[in-house]
Design an enzyme around this catalytic site. Structure first.
Site, PDB file in Angstrom:
ATOM      1  N   LYS A   1     -33.177  78.590  65.626  1.00 27.30           N
ATOM      2  CA  LYS A   1     -34.451  78.669  66.337  1.00 27.30           C
ATOM      3  C   LYS A   1     -34.380  79.713  67.462  1.00 27.30           C
ATOM      4  CE  LYS A   1     -35.376  73.738  65.407  1.00 27.30           C
ATOM      5  NZ  LYS A   1     -35.700  72.428  66.035  1.00 27.30           N
TER       6      LYS A   1
ATOM      7  N   TYR B   1     -44.045  72.825  59.814  1.00 28.48           N
ATOM      8  CA  TYR B   1     -43.989  71.572  60.572  1.00 28.48           C
ATOM      9  C   TYR B   1     -45.211  70.681  60.308  1.00 28.48           C
ATOM     10  CZ  TYR B   1     -39.829  72.877  63.274  1.00 28.48           C
ATOM     11  OH  TYR B   1     -38.539  73.191  63.668  1.00 28.48           O
TER      12      TYR B   1
ATOM     13  N   THR C   1     -30.980  64.819  65.993  1.00 25.75           N
ATOM     14  CA  THR C   1     -32.096  65.573  66.568  1.00 25.75           C
ATOM     15  C   THR C   1     -31.991  65.692  68.086  1.00 25.75           C
ATOM     16  OG1 THR C   1     -33.458  64.736  64.749  1.00 25.75           O
ATOM     17  CG2 THR C   1     -34.610  65.734  66.611  1.00 25.75           C
TER      18      THR C   1
ATOM     19  N   ASN D   1     -33.202  72.445  70.492  1.00 27.06           N
ATOM     20  CA  ASN D   1     -31.991  71.928  69.836  1.00 27.06           C
ATOM     21  C   ASN D   1     -31.430  72.890  68.791  1.00 27.06           C
ATOM     22  OD1 ASN D   1     -33.862  71.544  67.835  1.00 27.06           O
ATOM     23  ND2 ASN D   1     -33.677  69.324  67.747  1.00 27.06           N
TER      24      ASN D   1
ATOM     25  N   HIS E   1     -32.597  74.178  62.723  1.00 29.71           N
ATOM     26  CA  HIS E   1     -33.333  73.362  61.763  1.00 29.71           C
ATOM     27  C   HIS E   1     -32.569  73.346  60.445  1.00 29.71           C
ATOM     28  CE1 HIS E   1     -36.593  71.800  59.231  1.00 29.71           C
ATOM     29  NE2 HIS E   1     -36.188  72.699  58.352  1.00 29.71           N
TER      30      HIS E   1
ATOM     31  N   GLU F   1     -39.420  74.152  51.635  1.00 31.67           N
ATOM     32  CA  GLU F   1     -39.154  75.042  52.772  1.00 31.67           C
ATOM     33  C   GLU F   1     -38.572  76.379  52.310  1.00 31.67           C
ATOM     34  OE1 GLU F   1     -38.483  71.552  56.149  1.00 31.67           O
ATOM     35  OE2 GLU F   1     -36.761  72.710  55.480  1.00 31.67           O
TER      36      GLU F   1
HETATM   37  P1  IDP Z   1     -34.838  67.415  62.860  1.00 28.52           P
HETATM   38  O1  IDP Z   1     -35.009  68.820  63.368  1.00 28.52           O
HETATM   39  O2  IDP Z   1     -33.532  66.827  63.327  1.00 28.52           O
HETATM   40  O3  IDP Z   1     -35.051  67.276  61.372  1.00 28.52           O
HETATM   41  P2  IDP Z   1     -37.471  66.216  63.202  1.00 28.52           P
HETATM   42  O4  IDP Z   1     -37.719  64.775  63.471  1.00 28.52           O
HETATM   43  O5  IDP Z   1     -37.811  66.746  61.856  1.00 28.52           O
HETATM   44  O6  IDP Z   1     -35.947  66.527  63.597  1.00 28.52           O
HETATM   45  O7  IDP Z   1     -38.288  67.029  64.290  1.00 28.52           O
HETATM   46  C1  IDP Z   1     -38.462  68.431  64.181  1.00 28.52           C
HETATM   47  C2  IDP Z   1     -38.210  69.056  65.527  1.00 28.52           C
HETATM   48  O8  IDP Z   1     -39.222  68.620  66.425  1.00 28.52           O
HETATM   49  C3  IDP Z   1     -36.888  68.641  66.181  1.00 28.52           C
HETATM   50  O9  IDP Z   1     -35.785  69.420  65.778  1.00 28.52           O
HETATM   51  C4  IDP Z   1     -37.199  68.836  67.657  1.00 28.52           C
HETATM   52  O10 IDP Z   1     -37.036  70.201  68.028  1.00 28.52           O
HETATM   53  C5  IDP Z   1     -38.679  68.475  67.723  1.00 28.52           C
HETATM   54  N1  IDP Z   1     -38.855  67.080  68.144  1.00 28.52           N
HETATM   55  C6  IDP Z   1     -38.682  65.980  67.398  1.00 28.52           C
HETATM   56  N2  IDP Z   1     -38.926  64.856  68.097  1.00 28.52           N
HETATM   57  C7  IDP Z   1     -39.263  65.289  69.337  1.00 28.52           C
HETATM   58  C8  IDP Z   1     -39.640  64.602  70.536  1.00 28.52           C
HETATM   59  O11 IDP Z   1     -39.701  63.363  70.611  1.00 28.52           O
HETATM   60  N3  IDP Z   1     -39.920  65.394  71.632  1.00 28.52           N
HETATM   61  C9  IDP Z   1     -39.847  66.761  71.586  1.00 28.52           C
HETATM   62  N4  IDP Z   1     -39.508  67.434  70.463  1.00 28.52           N
HETATM   63  C10 IDP Z   1     -39.214  66.710  69.360  1.00 28.52           C
HETATM   64 MG    MG Z   2     -36.784  67.587  60.249  1.00 27.92          MG
END
Ligand code: IDP
Ligand code: MG
Length: 152
Positions: A12, A52, A94, A115, A118, A129
């Site tokens: 990212k 997304y 995550t 973080n 992805h 994807e």
């Molecule tokens: P993942 O990236 O570990 O698969 P997902 O649940 O698919 O996690 O969420 C996509 C992205 O959305 C996460 O990597 C993170 O950057 C963001 N995200 C997910 N949950 C939250 C939250 O509660 N607050 C802020 N950002 C979030």
């Molecule tokens: Mg995800």
């Protein structure tokens, strides 16, 4: 041996800005996964919304789209046995605070909003994807000299 799988990864914008694209890709290469597609790109709003779509309506959705479109990302396809789960394990949970300390997120990140990485979360998502980001002729089939020492 488990099926050969392909999965989509995105370093990212925070990863690119922090000059961590190389170290992050290295983690996957060192695991034995093969990079079969790779490009630097600035994801636009339309592509971010499609990628997304599953998160649309959630409180963090708008911030997530803003973030992923805020600068260049490195997008790639990794291939190998159980590539999807192996990639998720190397990424870490995550939330980087609870991510395994040996994972990418556990090592380099502190907040869920930034973080770094992805990775597709299942076979169907991976297919969708990969199709979203790459044309078929951008994905290469090849083997590396050392592959036999990883997968037999
Ligand atoms: P993942 O990236 O570990 O698969 P997902 O649940 O698919 O996690 O969420 C996509 C992205 O959305 C996460 O990597 C993170 O950057 C963001 N995200 C997910 N949950 C939250 C939250 O509660 N607050 C802020 N950002 C979030
Ligand atoms: Mg995800």
């Amino acid at each position: 041996m488990a099926d050969n799988e392909r999965t989509l990864i995105i370093v990212k914008p925070d990863g690119v800005q922090r000059a961590l694209a190389g170290p992050i890709l290295t983690r996957f290469e060192q695991k034995g996964l093969r990079i079969v597609a790779l490009k630097l790109m600035h994801i636009d709003r339309s592509l971010a919304e499609r990628h997304y779509a599953v998160h649309q309506g959630k409180p963090f959705y708008e911030g997530l789209v803003q973030f992923i479109t805020s600068g260049p990302s490195v997008v790639g396809v990794l291939e190998g046995p159980d590539a999807i789960q192996a990639t998720r394990n190397i990424m870490g949970a995550t939330n980087p605070v609870t991510a395994d300390p040996g994972s990418i997120r556990g090592t380099y990140a502190l907040t869920i909003g930034q973080n770094l990485i992805h990775g597709s979360d299942g076979p169907d998502t991976a297919r969708t994807e990969i199709d979203l980001f790459f044309q078929p002729d951008e994905i290469l089939s090849y083997s590396r000299a050392g592959d036999q020492w990883v997968t037999g």
